[in-house]
Design a protein around this motif. Structure first.
Motif, PDB file in Angstrom:
ATOM      1  N   LEU A   7      16.211  53.809  21.154  1.00  0.00           N
ATOM      2  CA  LEU A   7      15.608  53.379  19.892  1.00  0.00           C
ATOM      3  C   LEU A   7      16.741  53.027  18.935  1.00  0.00           C
ATOM      4  CD1 LEU A   7      12.750  56.006  19.312  1.00  0.00           C
ATOM      5  CD2 LEU A   7      12.509  53.655  20.134  1.00  0.00           C
ATOM      6  N   HIS A   8      16.424  52.167  17.976  1.00  0.00           N
ATOM      7  CA  HIS A   8      17.455  51.678  17.056  1.00  0.00           C
ATOM      8  C   HIS A   8      17.373  52.285  15.667  1.00  0.00           C
ATOM      9  CE1 HIS A   8      17.102  47.952  19.798  1.00  0.00           C
ATOM     10  NE2 HIS A   8      18.112  48.683  20.198  1.00  0.00           N
ATOM     11  N   VAL A   9      16.174  52.646  15.237  1.00  0.00           N
ATOM     12  CA  VAL A   9      15.994  53.039  13.845  1.00  0.00           C
ATOM     13  C   VAL A   9      14.880  54.068  13.741  1.00  0.00           C
ATOM     14  CG1 VAL A   9      14.417  51.114  13.423  1.00  0.00           C
ATOM     15  CG2 VAL A   9      15.615  52.149  11.498  1.00  0.00           C
ATOM     16  N   ALA A  10      15.006  54.953  12.756  1.00  0.00           N
ATOM     17  CA  ALA A  10      13.943  55.913  12.445  1.00  0.00           C
ATOM     18  C   ALA A  10      13.878  56.077  10.938  1.00  0.00           C
ATOM     19  CB  ALA A  10      14.189  57.255  13.131  1.00  0.00           C
ATOM     20  N   CYS A  11      12.702  56.404  10.454  1.00  0.00           N
ATOM     21  CA  CYS A  11      12.437  56.449   9.018  1.00  0.00           C
ATOM     22  C   CYS A  11      12.118  57.863   8.576  1.00  0.00           C
ATOM     23  CB  CYS A  11      11.263  55.521   8.691  1.00  0.00           C
ATOM     24  SG  CYS A  11      10.618  55.668   7.006  1.00  0.00           S
ATOM     25  N   GLY A  12      12.747  58.283   7.474  1.00  0.00           N
ATOM     26  CA  GLY A  12      12.375  59.542   6.843  1.00  0.00           C
ATOM     27  C   GLY A  12      13.001  60.764   7.472  1.00  0.00           C
ATOM     28  N   PHE A  13      14.318  60.696   7.768  1.00  0.00           N
ATOM     29  CA  PHE A  13      15.020  61.832   8.348  1.00  0.00           C
ATOM     30  C   PHE A  13      15.705  62.653   7.265  1.00  0.00           C
ATOM     31  CE2 PHE A  13      16.119  61.562  13.106  1.00  0.00           C
ATOM     32  CZ  PHE A  13      14.841  61.146  13.428  1.00  0.00           C
ATOM     33  N   LEU A  14      15.581  63.971   7.374  1.00  0.00           N
ATOM     34  CA  LEU A  14      16.405  64.863   6.572  1.00  0.00           C
ATOM     35  C   LEU A  14      17.843  64.793   7.076  1.00  0.00           C
ATOM     36  CD1 LEU A  14      14.001  67.943   6.479  1.00  0.00           C
ATOM     37  CD2 LEU A  14      14.614  66.533   4.517  1.00  0.00           C
ATOM     38  N   ARG A  15      18.783  65.113   6.208  1.00  0.00           N
ATOM     39  CA  ARG A  15      20.199  65.056   6.586  1.00  0.00           C
ATOM     40  C   ARG A  15      20.642  66.403   7.156  1.00  0.00           C
ATOM     41  NH1 ARG A  15      24.498  61.764   5.014  1.00  0.00           N
ATOM     42  NH2 ARG A  15      23.310  60.751   3.356  1.00  0.00           N
ATOM     43  N   THR A  16      21.309  66.363   8.296  1.00  0.00           N
ATOM     44  CA  THR A  16      21.953  67.541   8.870  1.00  0.00           C
ATOM     45  C   THR A  16      23.339  67.143   9.359  1.00  0.00           C
ATOM     46  OG1 THR A  16      21.247  67.243  11.183  1.00  0.00           O
ATOM     47  CG2 THR A  16      19.698  68.355   9.698  1.00  0.00           C
ATOM     48  N   GLY A  17      24.219  68.132   9.487  1.00  0.00           N
ATOM     49  CA  GLY A  17      25.555  67.842   9.973  1.00  0.00           C
ATOM     50  C   GLY A  17      25.544  67.282  11.382  1.00  0.00           C
ATOM     51  N   LYS A  18      24.703  67.822  12.248  1.00  0.00           N
ATOM     52  CA  LYS A  18      24.609  67.348  13.625  1.00  0.00           C
ATOM     53  C   LYS A  18      24.167  65.897  13.664  1.00  0.00           C
ATOM     54  CE  LYS A  18      22.175  68.232  17.986  1.00  0.00           C
ATOM     55  NZ  LYS A  18      21.164  69.081  18.664  1.00  0.00           N
ATOM     56  N   ARG A  19      23.168  65.551  12.876  1.00  0.00           N
ATOM     57  CA  ARG A  19      22.684  64.167  12.865  1.00  0.00           C
ATOM     58  C   ARG A  19      23.722  63.228  12.277  1.00  0.00           C
ATOM     59  NH1 ARG A  19      16.612  65.437  10.535  1.00  0.00           N
ATOM     60  NH2 ARG A  19      15.748  66.301  12.469  1.00  0.00           N
ATOM     61  N   GLU A  20      24.421  63.663  11.243  1.00  0.00           N
ATOM     62  CA  GLU A  20      25.441  62.804  10.640  1.00  0.00           C
ATOM     63  C   GLU A  20      26.513  62.430  11.647  1.00  0.00           C
ATOM     64  OE1 GLU A  20      26.220  63.067   6.060  1.00  0.00           O
ATOM     65  OE2 GLU A  20      26.378  65.075   6.914  1.00  0.00           O
ATOM     66  N   HIS A  21      26.817  63.342  12.557  1.00  0.00           N
ATOM     67  CA  HIS A  21      27.832  63.074  13.569  1.00  0.00           C
ATOM     68  C   HIS A  21      27.342  62.055  14.591  1.00  0.00           C
ATOM     69  CE1 HIS A  21      31.210  63.880  16.244  1.00  0.00           C
ATOM     70  NE2 HIS A  21      30.347  64.025  17.239  1.00  0.00           N
ATOM     71  N   ALA A  22      26.025  62.090  14.890  1.00  0.00           N
ATOM     72  CA  ALA A  22      25.493  61.291  15.990  1.00  0.00           C
ATOM     73  C   ALA A  22      24.813  60.001  15.555  1.00  0.00           C
ATOM     74  CB  ALA A  22      24.494  62.130  16.792  1.00  0.00           C
ATOM     75  N   LEU A  23      24.411  59.919  14.284  1.00  0.00           N
ATOM     76  CA  LEU A  23      23.633  58.786  13.798  1.00  0.00           C
ATOM     77  C   LEU A  23      24.273  58.180  12.553  1.00  0.00           C
ATOM     78  CD1 LEU A  23      20.083  60.435  14.099  1.00  0.00           C
ATOM     79  CD2 LEU A  23      21.184  58.929  15.771  1.00  0.00           C
ATOM     80  N   HIS A  24      23.766  57.021  12.167  1.00  0.00           N
ATOM     81  CA  HIS A  24      24.250  56.334  10.970  1.00  0.00           C
ATOM     82  C   HIS A  24      23.184  56.447   9.880  1.00  0.00           C
ATOM     83  CE1 HIS A  24      25.484  52.241   8.985  1.00  0.00           C
ATOM     84  NE2 HIS A  24      25.704  53.272   8.210  1.00  0.00           N
ATOM     85  N   TYR A  25      23.488  57.189   8.817  1.00  0.00           N
ATOM     86  CA  TYR A  25      22.575  57.313   7.676  1.00  0.00           C
ATOM     87  C   TYR A  25      22.778  56.135   6.727  1.00  0.00           C
ATOM     88  CZ  TYR A  25      20.884  62.052   8.584  1.00  0.00           C
ATOM     89  OH  TYR A  25      20.252  63.148   9.114  1.00  0.00           O
ATOM     90  N   ILE A  26      21.669  55.565   6.284  1.00  0.00           N
ATOM     91  CA  ILE A  26      21.717  54.462   5.320  1.00  0.00           C
ATOM     92  C   ILE A  26      21.533  55.017   3.919  1.00  0.00           C
ATOM     93  CG2 ILE A  26      20.593  52.349   4.537  1.00  0.00           C
ATOM     94  CD1 ILE A  26      22.054  51.951   7.138  1.00  0.00           C
ATOM     95  N   GLU A  27      22.478  54.722   3.051  1.00  0.00           N
ATOM     96  CA  GLU A  27      22.370  55.081   1.636  1.00  0.00           C
ATOM     97  C   GLU A  27      21.871  53.870   0.863  1.00  0.00           C
ATOM     98  OE1 GLU A  27      22.804  57.928   0.201  1.00  0.00           O
ATOM     99  OE2 GLU A  27      24.066  59.134   1.514  1.00  0.00           O
ATOM    100  N   PRO A  28      21.078  54.060  -0.187  1.00  0.00           N
ATOM    101  CA  PRO A  28      20.573  55.314  -0.736  1.00  0.00           C
ATOM    102  C   PRO A  28      19.399  55.851   0.077  1.00  0.00           C
ATOM    103  CG  PRO A  28      19.632  53.487  -1.948  1.00  0.00           C
ATOM    104  CD  PRO A  28      20.593  52.882  -0.956  1.00  0.00           C
TER     105      PRO A  28
END
Length: 260
Positions: free
Chosen positions: A93-114
């Motif tokens: 999958l390429h994209v997901a909507c409405g994720f809370l931020r965690t350290g593990k996810r930040e390492h593995a995924l790209h968070y879009i700001e804002p």
């Protein structure tokens, strides 16, 4: 909501995105509805087929209107949060909507700001429970009796709070509310919008009440697989910045909050 980006930075992003794909090529990004995540994704039956709607669907449509070079492909069937996260990491999958931020996810995924929006978390109790809770310290003082029922998806909102007794074993809100009514937990922790609809859908009106204290406020984000090309990530960020600046994100959030 965070303050809009500085004007020169926003202009640079907008110009960059415009220059990156002058060919008119459309980038298709695959995603999946998250099960038991109302109002982010809501499944309804219409003319014998399953229709997916909700806050995240509206946000993705708004991004597509803002930038026609981006197209989201929402594939069935609904998937668990853990499955979606694993598929993002694997590039399935390429994209997901409405994720809370965690350290593990930040390492593995790209968070879009804002962030897309911020959500408040409340706790509900049985209607005959006269417990008074103002903060987490009040909850901790209740000791062994203070089991908090919540979905696994809500766990990151509690990760920074120490000394709580939690139960994330139920995958949906209805089961958690049934456990609450059966005395298998004292609190049900969930976000708004969502908590009132969960109580209503479980047939628990009048049996469960929501305590009037915001226990946590968390930003939720659009996240991308690291397999997504940089130009597509930039276009999505640019569209989200525009939607925040023109008030469209706030309007969509208000629409679905009103439906809770």
């Amino acid at each position: 909501m965070p303050q809009p980006m500085h004007g020169m930075l926003l202009l640079a992003i907008l110009l960059g995105a415009w220059c990156m794909d002058a060919s008119g090529t459309v980038t298709e990004l695959y995603t999946a509805p998250q099960e038991f995540s109302e109002p982010k994704f809501i499944l309804r039956q219409q003319d014998g087929r399953t229709v997916v709607e909700g806050l995240c669907v509206d946000i993705m449509h708004a991004i597509e209107r803002t930038d026609p070079h981006i197209r989201f492909v929402l594939g069935p069937p609904p998937q668990s949060l853990a499955r979606i996260e694993a598929s993002l990491v694997a590039g399935e999958l390429h994209v997901a909507c409405g994720f809370l931020r965690t350290g593990k996810r930040e390492h593995a995924l790209h968070y879009i700001e804002p962030p897309l929006f911020s959500t408040d978390f409340y706790m509900a109790v049985r209607a005959d429970d006269d417990v008074a809770v103002r903060n987490w310290e009040d909850v901790r003082r209740l000791g062994e009796d203070a089991v908090i029922l919540a979905k696994y998806a809500c766990a990151p909102a509690l990760s920074s709070v120490e000394g709580l007794k939690t139960d994330f074993s139920a995958k949906d809100t209805k089961t958690n509310i049934q456990k609450l009514l059966a005395g298998r937990g004292r609190f049900f922790f969930h976000r708004s919008p969502g908590i009132e609809a969960a109580i209503r859908d479980a047939g628990a009106q009048g049996k469960v009440k929501i305590l009037p204290v915001v226990m946590s406020r968390q930003p939720l984000y659009m996240v991308l697989s690291k397999a997504v090309p940089a130009h597509a990530a930039t276009r999505i960020q640019t569209a989200i910045i525009r939607l925040e600046a023109n008030g469209e994100l706030a309007k969509l959030f208000a629409k679905w909050r009103a439906d809770d």
